[in-house]
Design a protein around this motif. Structure first.
Motif, short mmCIF file in Angstrom:
data_model
loop_
_atom_site.label_atom_id
_atom_site.label_comp_id
_atom_site.label_asym_id
_atom_site.label_seq_id
_atom_site.Cartn_x
_atom_site.Cartn_y
_atom_site.Cartn_z
N GLY A 49 -5.68 -12.40 -4.61
CA GLY A 49 -6.98 -11.79 -4.85
C GLY A 49 -6.88 -10.29 -5.06
N ALA A 50 -6.06 -9.63 -4.24
CA ALA A 50 -5.93 -8.17 -4.34
C ALA A 50 -5.33 -7.75 -5.68
CB ALA A 50 -5.07 -7.64 -3.19
N LEU A 51 -4.38 -8.53 -6.19
CA LEU A 51 -3.77 -8.21 -7.47
C LEU A 51 -4.81 -8.27 -8.60
CD1 LEU A 51 -0.32 -10.05 -7.26
CD2 LEU A 51 -0.71 -7.58 -7.38
N VAL A 52 -5.62 -9.31 -8.59
CA VAL A 52 -6.64 -9.46 -9.63
C VAL A 52 -7.70 -8.36 -9.50
CG1 VAL A 52 -8.48 -10.96 -10.49
CG2 VAL A 52 -6.28 -11.94 -9.85
N ALA A 182 -19.82 -3.13 -5.67
CA ALA A 182 -19.37 -4.42 -5.13
C ALA A 182 -17.88 -4.62 -5.38
CB ALA A 182 -20.16 -5.56 -5.78
N LEU A 183 -17.41 -4.19 -6.55
CA LEU A 183 -15.98 -4.33 -6.86
C LEU A 183 -15.13 -3.45 -5.96
CD1 LEU A 183 -13.72 -5.41 -8.66
CD2 LEU A 183 -14.20 -3.55 -10.27
N GLN A 184 -15.54 -2.22 -5.73
CA GLN A 184 -14.78 -1.33 -4.86
C GLN A 184 -14.71 -1.86 -3.43
OE1 GLN A 184 -17.16 2.20 -5.56
NE2 GLN A 184 -15.46 3.20 -6.63
N ILE A 185 -15.85 -2.25 -2.89
CA ILE A 185 -15.91 -2.71 -1.50
C ILE A 185 -15.07 -3.98 -1.32
CG2 ILE A 185 -17.41 -3.43 0.38
CD1 ILE A 185 -17.69 -0.48 -0.55
N THR A 186 -15.15 -4.89 -2.30
CA THR A 186 -14.40 -6.14 -2.21
C THR A 186 -12.91 -5.90 -2.36
OG1 THR A 186 -16.28 -7.33 -3.16
CG2 THR A 186 -14.17 -8.47 -3.13
N THR A 187 -12.53 -5.07 -3.33
CA THR A 187 -11.11 -4.81 -3.58
C THR A 187 -10.43 -4.23 -2.36
OG1 THR A 187 -11.51 -4.42 -5.93
CG2 THR A 187 -9.47 -3.55 -5.01
N PHE A 188 -11.00 -3.19 -1.79
CA PHE A 188 -10.33 -2.52 -0.68
C PHE A 188 -10.47 -3.30 0.63
CE2 PHE A 188 -10.88 0.87 -3.80
CZ PHE A 188 -9.56 1.31 -3.87
N GLY A 189 -11.54 -4.09 0.74
CA GLY A 189 -11.64 -4.99 1.89
C GLY A 189 -10.56 -6.05 1.83
N CYS A 190 -10.30 -6.58 0.64
CA CYS A 190 -9.24 -7.57 0.45
C CYS A 190 -7.88 -6.96 0.75
CB CYS A 190 -9.29 -8.10 -0.98
SG CYS A 190 -8.20 -9.50 -1.30
N PRO A 226 -12.24 -18.19 -5.31
CA PRO A 226 -13.06 -18.08 -4.10
C PRO A 226 -12.94 -16.74 -3.38
CG PRO A 226 -11.95 -20.21 -4.17
CD PRO A 226 -11.34 -19.37 -5.24
N THR A 227 -11.85 -15.96 -3.66
CA THR A 227 -11.72 -14.65 -3.01
C THR A 227 -12.12 -13.52 -3.95
OG1 THR A 227 -9.93 -15.48 -1.60
CG2 THR A 227 -10.18 -13.10 -1.76
N ALA A 228 -11.32 -13.28 -5.01
CA ALA A 228 -11.58 -12.13 -5.88
C ALA A 228 -12.95 -12.21 -6.55
CB ALA A 228 -10.47 -12.04 -6.94
N LEU A 229 -13.24 -13.32 -7.20
CA LEU A 229 -14.51 -13.44 -7.92
C LEU A 229 -15.68 -13.66 -6.97
CD1 LEU A 229 -16.19 -13.61 -10.45
CD2 LEU A 229 -15.47 -15.99 -10.73
N ALA A 230 -15.54 -14.64 -6.07
CA ALA A 230 -16.68 -15.02 -5.22
C ALA A 230 -17.07 -13.94 -4.22
CB ALA A 230 -16.37 -16.32 -4.49
#
Length: 304
Positions: A49-52, A182-190, A226-230
């Protein structure tokens, strides 16, 4: 008004994507979990997920979120991306799927309560009523899916830990979305979750060398969709509604899991399962509904 309605529709569509993909995760976890241990599966999923997410972030050139967002990113990354995934993967090895589903579905209730306590969110009667109906449906689905009933205390505690971590992560993420996309928060949370799971790197390398290709592909699927996109579509929707309402929406997951297990695994649902799934969906509909505006008295309406 038009922009508001368009934003609402987009948020609902984003939430719908999240729910469908999270439901599909249960099917993939069943396959990948047979070859990968809980920690290794969580790390492999998070790295994929983090790579994507990292690639998309670079392409969009969004950069780093503001300093005010990092507290929420770190807490949600540790709790939701880290603790939740490992605890749930491990817990489902110790208890049957029905028991796990019932315990983890405490999460939306905790989200509503924590949101009221720490975010100042209200608990409208429709939200409470909808969550009650959905939780009853989740219990019905859980009971119908239960196997021989032999569940370890450790498994129950792990599923409970997963529910608490899930709720805490969502509530921590909500204020961070005011300071980043949303992309920033999800990326760095992952990324935070992946770093927290690095102690399982040795297990991941060892198990990946022996796992069948189907299990590895399912692990990568879990990371990409389910991780990167969802999780990104979830964050987009969460930024535009309350944590309590978003938590209640996830009660649609058990109903979709029933349908997907039927379609892809050939598991025919029984009457109790179908009834429970219907209750879950009905509860979500109630929790997402809004009171009808009161009509003005007829005599007060004037024509120009």
């Amino acid at each position: 008004m038009t922009n508001t309605r368009a934003t609402t529709r987009l948020a609902l569509a984003a939430a719908g994507v999240t729910i469908v993909l999270w439901a599909s995760a249960f099917v993939s976890i069943r396959s990948a979990g047979a070859a990968y241990s809980p920690g290794a599966l969580a790390l492999g999923r998070l790295l994929s997920g983090a790579l994507v997410l990292g690639a998309v972030l670079l392409i969009r050139r969004e950069g780093l979120p503001s300093r005010a967002a990092w507290r929420g990113i770190v807490v949600s990354g540790l709790l939701w991306f880290g603790v939740y995934m490992v605890a749930l993967n491990w817990g489902e090895r110790e208890v049957d799927a029905g028991t796990a589903a019932m315990i983890v579905n405490i999460g939306p209730i905790l989200i509503a309560l924590l949101g009221a306590r720490f975010l100042g969110e209200t608990l409208p009667p429709r939200l409470i009523a909808g969550m009650t109906v959905s939780f009853a449906g989740a219990i019905a689905v859980g009971l119908s899916m239960s196997g021989d009933g032999h569940s370890s205390v450790l498994g129950v505690l792990l599923c409970l830990l997963a529910a608490v971590a899930y709720a805490g992560g969502v509530v921590a993420q909500k204020p961070a979305l005011s300071h980043g996309s949303a992309l920033q928060i999800t990326t760095f949370g992952c990324l935070v979750g992946a770093v927290a799971c690095l102690p399982f790197a040795g297990q991941l390398v060892h198990e990946a060398s022996r796992a069948p290709l189907s299990a590895t592909l399912n692990m990568v699927y879990l990371g990409v969709f389910p991780t990167a996109l969802a999780f990104t579509t979830w964050a987009y929707a969460l930024a535009r509604t309350t944590a309590g309402r978003m938590g209640a929406t996830t009660y649609a997951v058990p109903a979709l899991v029933v349908v997907m297990a039927w379609l892809f695994l050939g598991e025919l649902p029984g009457l109790l399962t179908l009834a429970g799934g219907a209750l879950c969906l009905a509860g979500v509909a109630v929790s997402r509904s809004r009171p009808m505006p009161s009509k003005a008295p007829t005599e007060s309406v004037e024509t120009a």
